[in-house]
Design a protein around this motif. Sequence first.
Motif, PDB file in Angstrom:
ATOM      1  N   GLY A  14       8.678   6.267  -1.316  1.00 38.02           N
ATOM      2  CA  GLY A  14       7.889   5.321  -0.512  1.00 38.02           C
ATOM      3  C   GLY A  14       6.501   5.837  -0.231  1.00 38.02           C
ATOM      4  O   GLY A  14       6.087   5.929   0.924  1.00 38.02           O
ATOM      5  N   GLY A  18       0.960   4.010   3.822  1.00 40.69           N
ATOM      6  CA  GLY A  18       1.411   4.589   5.083  1.00 40.69           C
ATOM      7  C   GLY A  18       1.554   6.106   5.056  1.00 40.69           C
ATOM      8  O   GLY A  18       0.770   6.812   4.417  1.00 40.69           O
ATOM      9  N   ILE A  19       2.575   6.597   5.741  1.00 41.96           N
ATOM     10  CA  ILE A  19       2.801   8.046   5.867  1.00 41.96           C
ATOM     11  C   ILE A  19       3.012   8.671   4.485  1.00 41.96           C
ATOM     12  O   ILE A  19       2.510   9.772   4.200  1.00 41.96           O
ATOM     13  N   TYR A  38       7.436   3.814  -5.425  1.00 40.41           N
ATOM     14  CA  TYR A  38       7.249   2.542  -4.703  1.00 40.41           C
ATOM     15  C   TYR A  38       8.373   1.600  -5.110  1.00 40.41           C
ATOM     16  O   TYR A  38       9.124   1.879  -6.071  1.00 40.41           O
ATOM     17  N   CYS A  65      11.170   2.607  -8.083  1.00 38.00           N
ATOM     18  CA  CYS A  65      12.596   2.895  -7.891  1.00 38.00           C
ATOM     19  C   CYS A  65      13.010   2.434  -6.507  1.00 38.00           C
ATOM     20  O   CYS A  65      12.367   2.785  -5.513  1.00 38.00           O
ATOM     21  N   VAL A  67      15.261   3.194  -3.777  1.00 38.38           N
ATOM     22  CA  VAL A  67      16.061   4.384  -3.468  1.00 38.38           C
ATOM     23  C   VAL A  67      17.493   4.054  -3.040  1.00 38.38           C
ATOM     24  O   VAL A  67      18.363   4.932  -3.074  1.00 38.38           O
ATOM     25  N   ALA A  94      10.786   6.902   2.216  1.00 37.49           N
ATOM     26  CA  ALA A  94      10.939   5.444   2.083  1.00 37.49           C
ATOM     27  C   ALA A  94      11.744   4.896   3.251  1.00 37.49           C
ATOM     28  O   ALA A  94      12.794   5.441   3.605  1.00 37.49           O
ATOM     29  N   ILE A  96      12.395   1.096   5.899  1.00 37.45           N
ATOM     30  CA  ILE A  96      12.021  -0.258   6.348  1.00 37.45           C
ATOM     31  C   ILE A  96      12.515  -0.469   7.775  1.00 37.45           C
ATOM     32  O   ILE A  96      13.458   0.181   8.225  1.00 37.45           O
ATOM     33  N   VAL A 116      18.522   1.122   2.605  1.00 33.68           N
ATOM     34  CA  VAL A 116      17.258   1.795   2.231  1.00 33.68           C
ATOM     35  C   VAL A 116      17.108   3.122   2.984  1.00 33.68           C
ATOM     36  O   VAL A 116      16.911   4.181   2.373  1.00 33.68           O
ATOM     37  N   SER A 145      13.142   9.623  12.813  1.00 30.39           N
ATOM     38  CA  SER A 145      12.286   8.963  13.808  1.00 30.39           C
ATOM     39  C   SER A 145      12.768   9.383  15.187  1.00 30.39           C
ATOM     40  O   SER A 145      13.961   9.655  15.373  1.00 30.39           O
ATOM     41  N   PRO A 188       8.965  11.340  13.522  1.00 28.58           N
ATOM     42  CA  PRO A 188       7.714  10.882  14.141  1.00 28.58           C
ATOM     43  C   PRO A 188       7.983   9.906  15.283  1.00 28.58           C
ATOM     44  O   PRO A 188       9.010   9.213  15.299  1.00 28.58           O
ATOM     45  N   GLY A 189       7.027   9.866  16.210  1.00 31.09           N
ATOM     46  CA  GLY A 189       7.018   8.784  17.204  1.00 31.09           C
ATOM     47  C   GLY A 189       6.232   7.633  16.584  1.00 31.09           C
ATOM     48  O   GLY A 189       6.293   7.412  15.376  1.00 31.09           O
ATOM     49  N   TRP A 190       5.441   6.945  17.403  1.00 32.70           N
ATOM     50  CA  TRP A 190       4.646   5.814  16.868  1.00 32.70           C
ATOM     51  C   TRP A 190       3.545   6.316  15.932  1.00 32.70           C
ATOM     52  O   TRP A 190       2.830   7.258  16.269  1.00 32.70           O
ATOM     53  N   VAL A 191       3.405   5.654  14.783  1.00 34.15           N
ATOM     54  CA  VAL A 191       2.354   6.006  13.828  1.00 34.15           C
ATOM     55  C   VAL A 191       1.624   4.733  13.418  1.00 34.15           C
ATOM     56  O   VAL A 191       2.256   3.678  13.233  1.00 34.15           O
ATOM     57  N   GLU A 194       1.412   0.036   8.504  1.00 39.01           N
ATOM     58  CA  GLU A 194       1.776  -1.386   8.391  1.00 39.01           C
ATOM     59  C   GLU A 194       3.078  -1.710   9.103  1.00 39.01           C
ATOM     60  O   GLU A 194       3.315  -2.842   9.512  1.00 39.01           O
TER      61      GLU A 194
HETATM   62  N1  LIG Z   1       5.206   4.011  11.384  1.00 37.58           N
HETATM   63  C1  LIG Z   1       5.919   4.572  12.352  1.00 37.58           C
HETATM   64  O1  LIG Z   1       5.611   4.380  13.546  1.00 37.58           O
HETATM   65  C2  LIG Z   1       7.087   5.450  12.025  1.00 37.58           C
HETATM   66  C3  LIG Z   1       7.663   6.186  13.065  1.00 37.58           C
HETATM   67  C4  LIG Z   1       8.762   7.006  12.799  1.00 37.58           C
HETATM   68  C5  LIG Z   1       9.262   7.079  11.517  1.00 37.58           C
HETATM   69  N2  LIG Z   1       8.681   6.338  10.519  1.00 37.58           N
HETATM   70  C6  LIG Z   1       9.280   6.448   9.198  1.00 37.58           C
HETATM   71  O2  LIG Z   1       8.318   6.977   8.303  1.00 37.58           O
HETATM   72  C7  LIG Z   1       8.558   6.455   6.991  1.00 37.58           C
HETATM   73  C8  LIG Z   1       7.286   5.804   6.471  1.00 37.58           C
HETATM   74  O3  LIG Z   1       6.907   4.785   7.372  1.00 37.58           O
HETATM   75  P1  LIG Z   1       5.535   3.981   7.250  1.00 37.58           P
HETATM   76  O4  LIG Z   1       5.196   3.531   8.603  1.00 37.58           O
HETATM   77  O5  LIG Z   1       4.561   4.743   6.445  1.00 37.58           O
HETATM   78  O6  LIG Z   1       6.060   2.712   6.422  1.00 37.58           O
HETATM   79  P2  LIG Z   1       5.258   1.613   5.578  1.00 37.58           P
HETATM   80  O7  LIG Z   1       3.796   1.729   5.769  1.00 37.58           O
HETATM   81  O8  LIG Z   1       5.939   0.333   5.864  1.00 37.58           O
HETATM   82  O9  LIG Z   1       5.591   2.072   4.050  1.00 37.58           O
HETATM   83  C9  LIG Z   1       6.915   2.066   3.602  1.00 37.58           C
HETATM   84  C10 LIG Z   1       6.981   2.697   2.231  1.00 37.58           C
HETATM   85  O10 LIG Z   1       8.360   2.707   1.815  1.00 37.58           O
HETATM   86  C11 LIG Z   1       8.473   2.082   0.540  1.00 37.58           C
HETATM   87  N3  LIG Z   1       9.773   1.450   0.388  1.00 37.58           N
HETATM   88  C12 LIG Z   1      10.329   0.460   1.116  1.00 37.58           C
HETATM   89  N4  LIG Z   1      11.558   0.166   0.660  1.00 37.58           N
HETATM   90  C13 LIG Z   1      11.786   0.995  -0.387  1.00 37.58           C
HETATM   91  C14 LIG Z   1      12.877   1.185  -1.277  1.00 37.58           C
HETATM   92  N5  LIG Z   1      13.993   0.442  -1.205  1.00 37.58           N
HETATM   93  N6  LIG Z   1      12.772   2.136  -2.244  1.00 37.58           N
HETATM   94  C15 LIG Z   1      11.653   2.879  -2.362  1.00 37.58           C
HETATM   95  N7  LIG Z   1      10.581   2.750  -1.537  1.00 37.58           N
HETATM   96  C16 LIG Z   1      10.656   1.817  -0.560  1.00 37.58           C
HETATM   97  C17 LIG Z   1       7.319   1.093   0.484  1.00 37.58           C
HETATM   98  O11 LIG Z   1       7.025   0.759  -0.868  1.00 37.58           O
HETATM   99  P3  LIG Z   1       6.237  -0.613  -1.242  1.00 37.58           P
HETATM  100  O12 LIG Z   1       4.798  -0.394  -0.817  1.00 37.58           O
HETATM  101  O13 LIG Z   1       6.385  -0.727  -2.714  1.00 37.58           O
HETATM  102  O14 LIG Z   1       6.887  -1.705  -0.476  1.00 37.58           O
HETATM  103  C18 LIG Z   1       6.216   1.923   1.170  1.00 37.58           C
HETATM  104  O15 LIG Z   1       5.655   2.825   0.246  1.00 37.58           O
HETATM  105  C19 LIG Z   1       9.731   5.483   7.121  1.00 37.58           C
HETATM  106  O16 LIG Z   1      10.932   6.139   6.804  1.00 37.58           O
HETATM  107  C20 LIG Z   1       9.708   5.123   8.584  1.00 37.58           C
HETATM  108  O17 LIG Z   1      10.956   4.713   9.045  1.00 37.58           O
HETATM  109  C21 LIG Z   1       7.616   5.533  10.744  1.00 37.58           C
END
Ligand SMILES: NC(=O)c1ccc[n+]([C@@H]2O[C@H](COP(=O)([O-])OP(=O)(O)OC[C@H]3O[C@@H](n4cnc5c(N)ncnc54)[C@H](OP(=O)(O)O)[C@@H]3O)[C@@H](O)[C@H]2O)c1
Length: 248
Positions: A14, A18-19, A38, A65, A67, A94, A96, A116, A145, A188-191, A194
Amino acid sequence: MTNSYSGKTVLITGSSRGIGAATADYFAQKGFNVVINYVSNKDKANDLKNELEFKYNVKVLVIKCDVSNEEEVKAMYKQIKKEFGKLDVLVNNAGIAIDSTLEDKKVEDFKRILEVNLIGTYNTCKIIGMDMFKKKSGSILNISSTNGIDSFYPYSMDYDASKAGVISLTHNFALSYAPYVRVNSIAPGWVNTEMNKELDEDYVKEECKHILLGKFAEPEQIAMEIFHVAVESTYFNDAIIKVDGGRC
Ligand SMILES: NC(=O)c1ccc[n+]([C@@H]2O[C@H](COP(=O)([O-])OP(=O)(O)OC[C@H]3O[C@@H](n4cnc5c(N)ncnc54)[C@H](OP(=O)(O)O)[C@@H]3O)[C@@H](O)[C@H]2O)c1
């Protein structure tokens, strides 16, 4: 520019945005070859590949792929081994989230989140981690998280459960692959990504009052911590590390 990690390879699941994308940039900056994964955003993944190759002169492979699909993960790993021979670091990023009120929650959504976030992490930890273990070398970093530790947001109770599961997997895979592969988790906490773009402005302001550092993290800040724990550290193992700015 330091290039001490030249010749090493990381897969970040993923990482089209984002991250994950910030982490791909950070690893490439340090000299790693990077596998960008992706599931739907092909253009973003390819744009990132071009950018990283141009900026850092490293090899970047883009792989589509899902995952959650075991066969696709096996095919992805086969392609990585063909291109790079081996993988040094696996970052399971990765994920959602499908936020909704309790009344609106659907079992189908819950199942997809588990597939996922939880099964996806299991698939890569099992398929790739087992090979790392046999080769007696590697590092795995699972993104969980703070929601998987402290529940404070019922709109994402399904997501929270999946992340609690990722924490549990981290412990079990650390046990399974010791002493050769370190397995850790960053929570992570809030980031600012998207994933949180639909959040109400007032809610964000209110949440920031509960963060000691007063704001959401930027993806680049999480990327630095991922790199430290997965690569620079030698004694973090079976650890769940909150990166949330301090919650109050
Ligand atoms: N943002 C936060 O506040 C936060 C806080 C704590 C933990 N996290 C964790 O950090 C990670 C990244 O979060 P983010 O905020 O950067 O998310 P994001 O911006 O929504 O990006 C999600 C990424 O995951 C990929 N993805 C989604 N479903 C997938 C699948 N089935 N197989 C492979 N790749 C897949 C997406 O690919 P596509 O672009 O192709 O859709 C994208 O690259 C996640 O695990 C999330 O739970 C986030």
